[in-house]
Design a protein around this motif. Structure first.
Motif, PDB file in Angstrom:
ATOM      1  N   ARG A 185     -26.712  10.158 -45.178  1.00  0.00           N
ATOM      2  CA  ARG A 185     -27.736  11.473 -45.263  1.00  0.00           C
ATOM      3  C   ARG A 185     -28.766  11.207 -46.123  1.00  0.00           C
ATOM      4  N   GLN A 186     -28.879  10.248 -46.928  1.00  0.00           N
ATOM      5  CA  GLN A 186     -30.025   9.926 -47.537  1.00  0.00           C
ATOM      6  C   GLN A 186     -30.694   8.791 -47.107  1.00  0.00           C
ATOM      7  N   ALA A 187     -30.823   8.573 -45.975  1.00  0.00           N
ATOM      8  CA  ALA A 187     -31.418   7.478 -45.083  1.00  0.00           C
ATOM      9  C   ALA A 187     -32.868   7.702 -45.475  1.00  0.00           C
ATOM     10  N   TYR A 188     -33.345   8.576 -45.563  1.00  0.00           N
ATOM     11  CA  TYR A 188     -34.944   9.138 -45.782  1.00  0.00           C
ATOM     12  C   TYR A 188     -35.151   8.468 -46.916  1.00  0.00           C
ATOM     13  N   LYS A 189     -34.463   8.260 -47.799  1.00  0.00           N
ATOM     14  CA  LYS A 189     -34.957   7.589 -49.162  1.00  0.00           C
ATOM     15  C   LYS A 189     -34.896   6.193 -49.111  1.00  0.00           C
ATOM     16  N   GLU A 190     -33.827   5.622 -48.581  1.00  0.00           N
ATOM     17  CA  GLU A 190     -33.596   4.174 -48.723  1.00  0.00           C
ATOM     18  C   GLU A 190     -32.434   3.663 -47.602  1.00  0.00           C
ATOM     19  N   THR A 191     -32.664   2.553 -46.988  1.00  0.00           N
ATOM     20  CA  THR A 191     -31.535   2.078 -46.472  1.00  0.00           C
ATOM     21  C   THR A 191     -31.214   0.470 -46.602  1.00  0.00           C
ATOM     22  N   ILE A 192     -30.004   0.295 -46.512  1.00  0.00           N
ATOM     23  CA  ILE A 192     -29.379  -1.296 -46.678  1.00  0.00           C
ATOM     24  C   ILE A 192     -30.531  -2.160 -46.135  1.00  0.00           C
ATOM     25  N   THR A 193     -30.717  -1.916 -44.715  1.00  0.00           N
ATOM     26  CA  THR A 193     -31.552  -2.672 -43.855  1.00  0.00           C
ATOM     27  C   THR A 193     -32.989  -3.000 -44.324  1.00  0.00           C
ATOM     28  N   HIS A 194     -33.498  -1.792 -44.919  1.00  0.00           N
ATOM     29  CA  HIS A 194     -34.814  -1.776 -45.623  1.00  0.00           C
ATOM     30  C   HIS A 194     -34.795  -2.567 -46.962  1.00  0.00           C
ATOM     31  N   VAL A 195     -33.745  -2.368 -47.658  1.00  0.00           N
ATOM     32  CA  VAL A 195     -33.617  -3.014 -49.075  1.00  0.00           C
ATOM     33  C   VAL A 195     -33.631  -4.704 -48.653  1.00  0.00           C
ATOM     34  N   LEU A 196     -32.739  -5.191 -47.800  1.00  0.00           N
ATOM     35  CA  LEU A 196     -32.509  -6.514 -47.421  1.00  0.00           C
ATOM     36  C   LEU A 196     -33.945  -6.922 -46.953  1.00  0.00           C
ATOM     37  N   LYS A 197     -34.811  -6.420 -46.322  1.00  0.00           N
ATOM     38  CA  LYS A 197     -36.203  -6.519 -45.834  1.00  0.00           C
ATOM     39  C   LYS A 197     -36.965  -6.946 -47.017  1.00  0.00           C
TER      40      LYS A 197
ATOM     41  N   ILE B 136     -29.232 -11.730 -53.033  1.00  0.00           N
ATOM     42  CA  ILE B 136     -28.125 -10.904 -52.991  1.00  0.00           C
ATOM     43  C   ILE B 136     -28.090  -9.632 -53.645  1.00  0.00           C
ATOM     44  N   ILE B 137     -27.774  -8.583 -53.116  1.00  0.00           N
ATOM     45  CA  ILE B 137     -27.898  -7.248 -54.163  1.00  0.00           C
ATOM     46  C   ILE B 137     -26.570  -6.633 -54.155  1.00  0.00           C
ATOM     47  N   PHE B 138     -26.348  -6.019 -55.259  1.00  0.00           N
ATOM     48  CA  PHE B 138     -25.153  -5.066 -55.388  1.00  0.00           C
ATOM     49  C   PHE B 138     -25.500  -3.775 -55.422  1.00  0.00           C
ATOM     50  N   ASP B 139     -25.057  -3.042 -54.407  1.00  0.00           N
ATOM     51  CA  ASP B 139     -25.351  -1.643 -54.220  1.00  0.00           C
ATOM     52  C   ASP B 139     -24.473  -0.706 -54.997  1.00  0.00           C
ATOM     53  N   MET B 140     -25.204   0.703 -55.465  1.00  0.00           N
ATOM     54  CA  MET B 140     -24.414   1.600 -56.337  1.00  0.00           C
ATOM     55  C   MET B 140     -23.860   2.491 -55.504  1.00  0.00           C
ATOM     56  N   PRO B 141     -22.577   3.184 -56.223  1.00  0.00           N
ATOM     57  CA  PRO B 141     -21.924   3.985 -55.345  1.00  0.00           C
ATOM     58  C   PRO B 141     -22.147   5.339 -55.526  1.00  0.00           C
ATOM     59  N   ASN B 142     -23.112   5.677 -55.887  1.00  0.00           N
ATOM     60  CA  ASN B 142     -23.513   7.276 -56.072  1.00  0.00           C
ATOM     61  C   ASN B 142     -24.185   7.729 -54.695  1.00  0.00           C
ATOM     62  N   THR B 143     -23.635   7.302 -53.742  1.00  0.00           N
ATOM     63  CA  THR B 143     -24.284   7.591 -52.480  1.00  0.00           C
ATOM     64  C   THR B 143     -24.008   8.928 -52.183  1.00  0.00           C
TER      65      THR B 143
ATOM     66  N   GLY C  60     -17.093   3.548 -57.341  1.00  0.00           N
ATOM     67  CA  GLY C  60     -17.149   4.414 -58.421  1.00  0.00           C
ATOM     68  C   GLY C  60     -16.023   4.788 -59.218  1.00  0.00           C
ATOM     69  N   ALA C  61     -16.168   5.136 -60.585  1.00  0.00           N
ATOM     70  CA  ALA C  61     -15.061   5.494 -61.103  1.00  0.00           C
ATOM     71  C   ALA C  61     -14.746   7.076 -61.287  1.00  0.00           C
ATOM     72  N   THR C  62     -13.569   7.471 -61.131  1.00  0.00           N
ATOM     73  CA  THR C  62     -13.171   8.855 -61.243  1.00  0.00           C
ATOM     74  C   THR C  62     -11.884   8.814 -62.325  1.00  0.00           C
TER      75      THR C  62
ATOM     76  N   GLY D 278     -27.000  12.187 -57.622  1.00  0.00           N
ATOM     77  CA  GLY D 278     -25.873  12.541 -57.160  1.00  0.00           C
ATOM     78  C   GLY D 278     -24.614  13.179 -58.196  1.00  0.00           C
ATOM     79  N   ALA D 279     -23.523  13.313 -57.581  1.00  0.00           N
ATOM     80  CA  ALA D 279     -22.761  14.207 -58.290  1.00  0.00           C
ATOM     81  C   ALA D 279     -21.540  13.311 -58.942  1.00  0.00           C
ATOM     82  N   LEU D 280     -21.800  12.150 -58.582  1.00  0.00           N
ATOM     83  CA  LEU D 280     -20.562  10.969 -59.194  1.00  0.00           C
ATOM     84  C   LEU D 280     -20.561  11.029 -60.688  1.00  0.00           C
ATOM     85  N   ALA D 281     -19.878  11.403 -61.828  1.00  0.00           N
ATOM     86  CA  ALA D 281     -20.112  11.312 -63.049  1.00  0.00           C
ATOM     87  C   ALA D 281     -18.693  11.623 -63.637  1.00  0.00           C
TER      88      ALA D 281
END
Ligand SMILES: [Zn+2]
Length: 318
Positions: free
Chosen positions: A13-25, A34-41, A71-73, A104-107
């Motif tokens: 839903r937030q592809a307008y901000k950033e995408t995996i494909t674009h970050v890899l480019k 190598i990248i580590f992607d964060m879970p507050n998607t 993410g941790a809950t 995002g809501a994860l906290a």
């Protein structure tokens, strides 16, 4: 092999901000392997099903370059599942705890709940990395004024960061936490002092971003200062200089970009999102600025790769 252990690829839903494909480019341009992607998607990455859906977005040939945090809950079943995925799956690099809301809501903002996360991970015999966004919401102030972007720096004051780091150290000790506690993106010299003191008895590491190394709160003057709104905020220039010095003295474990682009409209107008596309700063920081500051070639290799592999476990990078 260079690793950026903290990026926000968003996607979905937030592809307008950033995408995996674009970050890899971008990684190709910036010399990151190598990248580590964060879970507050949106929605957040918490379960095996979330992991599978996320990995399905990664081009097949790029899977070896991509890792995720879950993410941790405070849900015991969720945490146990996340802990066992870190053990079993090469792609799952660790667990991320948002000790204060950021994007995002994860906290998990409450102290008792955070302590429960540590207790549950210890009970699950977790030996992996618990990365923490350490800012204590109880110490946030309602002083953010969009007419003065720099007011953000005091609305999320340095004390909120140091108090949260002190909490995490207390919880890790009290529960006999067996993993590595990683404090993400430290922004002040006081934070570093707490971490240094805790190193004797805990497996504790910390990272620093390009923006906290390069800029101070002075960058937030004027309306365009809003573009530099990040969490934790940019700090007084004395802290910026202390972080540079600490990196040179090898007191900070690694560089992590916290790459987090938003639409310009979301930054200059409500909700005034926090985050900067700092992966774009990576190559010039690592190849030009760090040598200029006197960081040795061996140290650069350590803080961009070797230390990260050592802490997360070499099997994750085979
Ligand atoms: Zn982040």
């Amino acid at each position: 092999m260079r690793i950026d252990p903290h990026v926000h690829c968003r996607d979905g839903r937030q592809a307008y901000k950033e995408t995996i494909t674009h970050v890899l480019k971008l990684c190709d341009e910036q010399g990151v392997d190598i990248i580590f992607d964060m879970p507050n998607t949106d929605p957040p990455l918490l379960t095996e099903r979330d992991m599978e859906a996320r990995l399905a977005l990664v081009p097949r040939d790029d899977l070896k370059r991509y890792r995720i945090y879950l993410g941790a809950t405070t849900d015991e079943r969720q945490l146990r599942e996340a802990a066992s995925l870190v053990n079993q799956c090469q792609q799952v690099i660790g667990i991320k705890l948002y000790a204060g809301h950021s994007v995002g809501a994860l906290a998990v903002p409450g102290e008792a709940e955070q302590r429960k996360v540590y207790a549950l991970l210890t009970a699950a015999n977790y030996h992996g990395v618990l990365a923490v966004h350490a800012e204590k919401e109880a110490l946030f102030k309602r002083s953010f004024d969009s007419a003065q972007p720099a007011s953000h720096c005091l609305a999320r004051p340095p004390q909120a960061e140091t108090a949260s780091i002190a909490d995490q150290i207390t919880f890790a000790r009290a529960t006999n936490f067996q993993g590595t506690l990683h404090i993400c993106h430290i922004s002040t010299a006081a934070s570093l002092e707490l971490i240094k003191a805790a190193r004797q008895e805990l497996n504790i590491t910390c990272g620093v971003t390009p923006h906290h190394l390069l800029w101070s709160a002075d960058h937030m003057k004027g309306r365009e200062g809003m573009l530099y709104k990040v969490n934790p905020p940019l700090r007084h220039v004395a802290d910026t200089i202390a972080l540079r010095q600490a990196l040179k003295q090898r007191e900070i474990d690694w560089i992590e970009t916290d790459h987090a682009p938003h639409a310009i409209s979301e930054k200059l107008y409500p909700p005034y999102e926090s985050g900067y596309p700092s992966l774009c700063l990576y190559r010039s920081l690592v190849e030009e600025v760090l040598p200029y500051w006197g960081v040795s070639e061996a140290a650069v290799k350590d803080i961009t790769s070797i230390a990260i592999q050592r802490v997360f476990g070499e099997r994750k990078f085979l």
